[in-house]
Design a protein around this motif. Sequence first.
Motif, PDB file in Angstrom:
ATOM      1  N   GLU A 292     -26.252  15.427   5.891  1.00  0.00           N
ATOM      2  CA  GLU A 292     -26.807  15.860   4.576  1.00  0.00           C
ATOM      3  C   GLU A 292     -25.980  17.126   3.899  1.00  0.00           C
ATOM      4  O   GLU A 292     -25.941  16.960   2.846  1.00  0.00           O
ATOM      5  N   LYS A 293     -25.694  17.804   4.840  1.00  0.00           N
ATOM      6  CA  LYS A 293     -24.842  19.211   4.351  1.00  0.00           C
ATOM      7  C   LYS A 293     -23.476  18.799   3.987  1.00  0.00           C
ATOM      8  O   LYS A 293     -22.992  19.200   2.813  1.00  0.00           O
ATOM      9  N   LEU A 294     -22.820  18.200   4.962  1.00  0.00           N
ATOM     10  CA  LEU A 294     -21.406  18.184   4.767  1.00  0.00           C
ATOM     11  C   LEU A 294     -20.889  16.644   4.251  1.00  0.00           C
ATOM     12  O   LEU A 294     -19.767  16.473   3.796  1.00  0.00           O
ATOM     13  N   SER A 295     -21.949  15.631   3.870  1.00  0.00           N
ATOM     14  CA  SER A 295     -21.767  14.171   3.603  1.00  0.00           C
ATOM     15  C   SER A 295     -20.574  13.505   4.399  1.00  0.00           C
ATOM     16  O   SER A 295     -19.923  12.818   3.691  1.00  0.00           O
ATOM     17  N   LEU A 296     -20.210  14.023   5.656  1.00  0.00           N
ATOM     18  CA  LEU A 296     -19.162  13.225   6.102  1.00  0.00           C
ATOM     19  C   LEU A 296     -19.606  11.932   6.921  1.00  0.00           C
ATOM     20  O   LEU A 296     -18.564  11.144   7.200  1.00  0.00           O
ATOM     21  N   CYS A 297     -20.829  11.369   6.899  1.00  0.00           N
ATOM     22  CA  CYS A 297     -21.104  10.156   7.326  1.00  0.00           C
ATOM     23  C   CYS A 297     -22.486   9.684   6.766  1.00  0.00           C
ATOM     24  O   CYS A 297     -23.014  10.264   6.152  1.00  0.00           O
ATOM     25  N   ASN A 321     -11.700  12.638   8.115  1.00  0.00           N
ATOM     26  CA  ASN A 321     -12.543  13.598   8.510  1.00  0.00           C
ATOM     27  C   ASN A 321     -12.836  13.964   9.931  1.00  0.00           C
ATOM     28  O   ASN A 321     -13.880  14.590  10.289  1.00  0.00           O
ATOM     29  N   TYR A 322     -11.838  13.238  10.823  1.00  0.00           N
ATOM     30  CA  TYR A 322     -12.106  13.447  12.176  1.00  0.00           C
ATOM     31  C   TYR A 322     -12.467  14.742  12.978  1.00  0.00           C
ATOM     32  O   TYR A 322     -13.424  15.146  13.465  1.00  0.00           O
ATOM     33  N   ASP A 323     -11.368  15.915  12.407  1.00  0.00           N
ATOM     34  CA  ASP A 323     -11.476  16.877  12.917  1.00  0.00           C
ATOM     35  C   ASP A 323     -12.546  17.738  12.322  1.00  0.00           C
ATOM     36  O   ASP A 323     -13.437  18.404  13.262  1.00  0.00           O
ATOM     37  N   ARG A 324     -12.876  17.531  11.295  1.00  0.00           N
ATOM     38  CA  ARG A 324     -14.097  18.425  10.815  1.00  0.00           C
ATOM     39  C   ARG A 324     -15.408  17.791  11.474  1.00  0.00           C
ATOM     40  O   ARG A 324     -16.429  18.655  11.730  1.00  0.00           O
ATOM     41  N   ALA A 325     -15.606  16.624  11.788  1.00  0.00           N
ATOM     42  CA  ALA A 325     -16.773  15.991  12.114  1.00  0.00           C
ATOM     43  C   ALA A 325     -16.689  16.449  13.655  1.00  0.00           C
ATOM     44  O   ALA A 325     -18.006  16.776  14.096  1.00  0.00           O
ATOM     45  N   VAL A 326     -15.834  16.448  14.342  1.00  0.00           N
ATOM     46  CA  VAL A 326     -15.854  16.869  16.021  1.00  0.00           C
ATOM     47  C   VAL A 326     -16.306  18.388  16.054  1.00  0.00           C
ATOM     48  O   VAL A 326     -17.001  18.769  16.588  1.00  0.00           O
ATOM     49  N   THR A 327     -15.897  19.156  14.938  1.00  0.00           N
ATOM     50  CA  THR A 327     -15.792  20.665  14.937  1.00  0.00           C
ATOM     51  C   THR A 327     -17.340  20.671  14.661  1.00  0.00           C
ATOM     52  O   THR A 327     -17.917  21.818  15.371  1.00  0.00           O
ATOM     53  N   GLU A 328     -17.885  20.079  13.722  1.00  0.00           N
ATOM     54  CA  GLU A 328     -19.121  20.329  13.417  1.00  0.00           C
ATOM     55  C   GLU A 328     -20.263  19.980  14.243  1.00  0.00           C
ATOM     56  O   GLU A 328     -21.039  20.569  14.522  1.00  0.00           O
ATOM     57  N   ILE A 329     -20.062  18.714  15.031  1.00  0.00           N
ATOM     58  CA  ILE A 329     -20.924  18.372  15.865  1.00  0.00           C
ATOM     59  C   ILE A 329     -20.811  19.429  17.126  1.00  0.00           C
ATOM     60  O   ILE A 329     -21.900  19.733  17.730  1.00  0.00           O
ATOM     61  N   MET A 330     -19.837  20.037  17.436  1.00  0.00           N
ATOM     62  CA  MET A 330     -19.714  20.733  18.708  1.00  0.00           C
ATOM     63  C   MET A 330     -20.536  22.311  18.280  1.00  0.00           C
ATOM     64  O   MET A 330     -21.073  22.773  19.046  1.00  0.00           O
ATOM     65  N   ALA A 331     -20.395  22.536  17.205  1.00  0.00           N
ATOM     66  CA  ALA A 331     -20.855  23.683  16.619  1.00  0.00           C
ATOM     67  C   ALA A 331     -22.348  23.676  16.715  1.00  0.00           C
ATOM     68  O   ALA A 331     -23.010  24.582  16.694  1.00  0.00           O
ATOM     69  N   GLN A 332     -22.835  22.257  16.449  1.00  0.00           N
ATOM     70  CA  GLN A 332     -24.437  22.208  16.269  1.00  0.00           C
ATOM     71  C   GLN A 332     -24.793  22.254  17.796  1.00  0.00           C
ATOM     72  O   GLN A 332     -26.046  22.948  18.230  1.00  0.00           O
TER      73      GLN A 332
ATOM     74  N   GLY B 135     -20.805  10.564  -1.275  1.00  0.00           N
ATOM     75  CA  GLY B 135     -20.116  10.260   0.039  1.00  0.00           C
ATOM     76  C   GLY B 135     -21.138   9.585   0.951  1.00  0.00           C
ATOM     77  O   GLY B 135     -20.283   8.796   1.635  1.00  0.00           O
ATOM     78  N   ILE B 136     -22.265   9.976   0.961  1.00  0.00           N
ATOM     79  CA  ILE B 136     -23.112   9.111   2.109  1.00  0.00           C
ATOM     80  C   ILE B 136     -23.252   7.566   1.905  1.00  0.00           C
ATOM     81  O   ILE B 136     -23.131   6.962   2.786  1.00  0.00           O
ATOM     82  N   ILE B 137     -23.316   7.290   0.484  1.00  0.00           N
ATOM     83  CA  ILE B 137     -23.725   5.877   0.172  1.00  0.00           C
ATOM     84  C   ILE B 137     -22.194   5.271   0.235  1.00  0.00           C
ATOM     85  O   ILE B 137     -22.111   3.937   0.613  1.00  0.00           O
ATOM     86  N   ALA B 138     -21.250   5.943  -0.023  1.00  0.00           N
ATOM     87  CA  ALA B 138     -19.940   5.415  -0.024  1.00  0.00           C
ATOM     88  C   ALA B 138     -19.800   4.917   1.347  1.00  0.00           C
ATOM     89  O   ALA B 138     -19.217   3.872   1.845  1.00  0.00           O
TER      90      ALA B 138
END
Lengths: 418, 433
Positions: A292-297, A321-332, B135-138
């Motif tokens: 929701e916040k970063l729209s990464l997935c 977005n691999y690095d951003r996603a891993v970093t964010e998951i670990m931060a959570q 981004g999410i829907i894409a």
Amino acid sequence: MARQMLMDNVYLTYIPSEKFKTAFFSAQMVMPLEKDTAGRNALLVNVLSRGTLRFPDMQALSAHLDRLYGARLEPTVRKKGENQVFGFVASCVDERFLPEGERLLEPMADLLGELFLSPATRNGRLRGDYVDSERAKLADLIRSDINDKRLYAARRLLEEMCAGEPYGLSRLGIAKEVERISLQRLNSHYQAILPAARLELFYCGAAPEKRVAGAFTRAFAALPRQGAVEPAATTRRPAPEQCRVVEEIMDVSQGKLGIGFRTDSRDMAATMVMNSMFGGTSNSKLFLNVREKLSLCYYAGSTYHRAKGLVTVASGIEPANYDRAVTEIMAQLEALKEGRWEEWEFQGAKSSLRNSLLSMEDSAGAMEDYAMGQAAVGGDESIPLLLETVAAVTPERVQEAAACLKSDTIYFLKGKEA
Amino acid sequence: METREYPRLGENVSRHTLANGLEVIVVHKPYHAKRYAFFATRYGGMDMRYRQDGQWRDTPAGIAHYLEHKMFDTPQGNALQELARNGAVENAFTSGSMTAYYFESTEHFYENLRILLDFVSVPWFTEESVAKEQGIIAQEIRMTEDDPEWRVYANLMECLYRESPVKVPVAGTVESIQQITPQVLYDCHRAFYTPGNMVLVCVGDVEMEKVAAIAEEILPAERGEDIPRDYGREEDPVPCCKEKELAMEVSMPQFLGGYKCRPCGGGEELLRRSIIGDMACDVLFGDSSPLYARLYEAGEINGSLGGNFDIMPGASYLYVGGDARDPRKVFDAITAEARRLAQEGIGEEFYQQIRRAGYGQSIRSLNSFENIAVSLGEGHFRGFDYYRFPEIFDSVTKADVEAFLREEITEEHAALSVIWPASDGTEEGAQRP
């Protein structure tokens, strides 16, 4: 829910209920999950599902099921802890809704017994044509797991992370090994496990316990019992010093990221609440931040493998977005370790767990799956007991549970470079 | 309010049409811990062209689905989180003809119902939040692009239909959703999220009086304008392309064959037609059909073969598919079997066996609260009472199913979509024959 021993190493779980339109049956063997036998057990169930002495081919068997008002019969192979649970689940319309008051319980129990005890044979052995055809289909099915990249990535993460442990094995075995199972080998395997394997029977429906126990006892009366093999206890290992990273390349447009953690915490209830807050719901830290916040997935969530002491995270992301996603998951996860959350996150997680535990009693299939899991890992935790222990979890215990998570393996399935 | 017993199903249902036109249906299930609410609008992926305020409007592909995602936003934050805090499991889906929002919970049911009705009826979109959703829907669309089952279906629809919006993917494309703005979303919400165009179905230990009172308090008093929709010209039942192929990273070929059928109107006739179509599937390639056994034993198919008959606005089609080493051979065998059954007739004993099984299957589907809600909700939108299926079932004859096979399941109506394993795969496994 009541569990009783019907015969030596044969148990029946009985759940009375009038709220379903159908009665639910299950007959499952429980054996330790092992590299050499996983494929054989899976193949055996599929071969047995082809026919019995009375209904020797698929058409005769399906016609019989049709006449039992569209009864369903399905071979199943599951992984529960480090055991393989394989057999049949079946269901039929509850006798209350039949136009002429027919009986279905006894025919259903009989059929389950026959599938294990009187398979279709030729010259006293399983039929070679059935073995050939099911062997090819099972190998195809195992290979087809690349079709669903999300499931594929989840399986590959466990395979890499738990290499050398039974938990890393696939429930169906390995395609190449399945292709090498001969008719003779399968026959002797069948003869060997029939007397030895633990048998778990299950019924949920409106019929009284006595009638159910009687029907199953009669149906399985001819089951030989000798040299009992007990289900395996689950092993635990610590995470490595350094988290491993495994990458795989395929022609996909969306990358699949998986992160596996190990926990040595024995506080299962707190780990359940922690996992729910981490990535278990659409209210979780992973959903709210990575999606929701970063729209990464589109999806990001976590699963707690209770019996084994693992937590796995899965997300589908743009490969860049691999690095951003891993970093964010670990931060959570860090946030959970440090107790950085709002009260509603904690209460919401508990409430969602309570809801899913209570809802299990509204699904016969969910209760069967739970009962088989308990039977396989030797647990005797009832749902009401689990509800109580979850309710008692404190924020401090959640923090401690989070601190026990050690990252073990990162798996990333990514597309070919454009 | 009207309450009705359905003794053949063991069900009890209350129905009430509110002054604002909303249809409320409560299915009483006093012994279940879980309670389920389903709030749906007759508006889906196919409703891209419609008339509002006296003029026809064209909207981008994927708009209904985009709207579904954005409805969860509220001025206070996000309704998903509000529901989750109460332990409710919530979700939503968009089909070609319907958008539905639902939750199940064991506690705080009426409080959750308020949240549901509130967020679905009050739109709240900002430039920023709409842009963020792209981004999410894409990523959701990208995920379907890697899904062979989705691709094989999308290609079949491309074969079957020339213009009908039934062939447009419900989520749209990464390109089409870029045209979506807050204003378009507000317009579509005003057009279709009106009480007169919606249905509320609750299942479980729920009281109609409480549900109706909450709905009356939260929802608008006006029923809303009736919105005409344009699904294009009705197409003749001939596909525009006979075959489409695609290579993907799959282990063995997958196929989906389809038969383009004549469209079907609404009312009980639709329910009857759908039962006939389902029976035709069972007779033709169901698990106990002679053809299934023959193909399975010959190793041409595995347990994945299956299909269905779908009726959408202005379109209906029967599809069948699964894994097969030689898809064309399997699909041709199915078409030939339909021709044989139409000519020689279905055996009486086999027909009775299929009938029994089909009836049991319909009863069985009532175990699922979601199935119940979707079936009753769809029935309301299309003008029939789904719970009358035992009576309709009684009225279907063997000749009806034979006529369906003769008229609809023919070579002329057929098209085939295939996914082949990408040929540069180094793994062993099926290659194109």
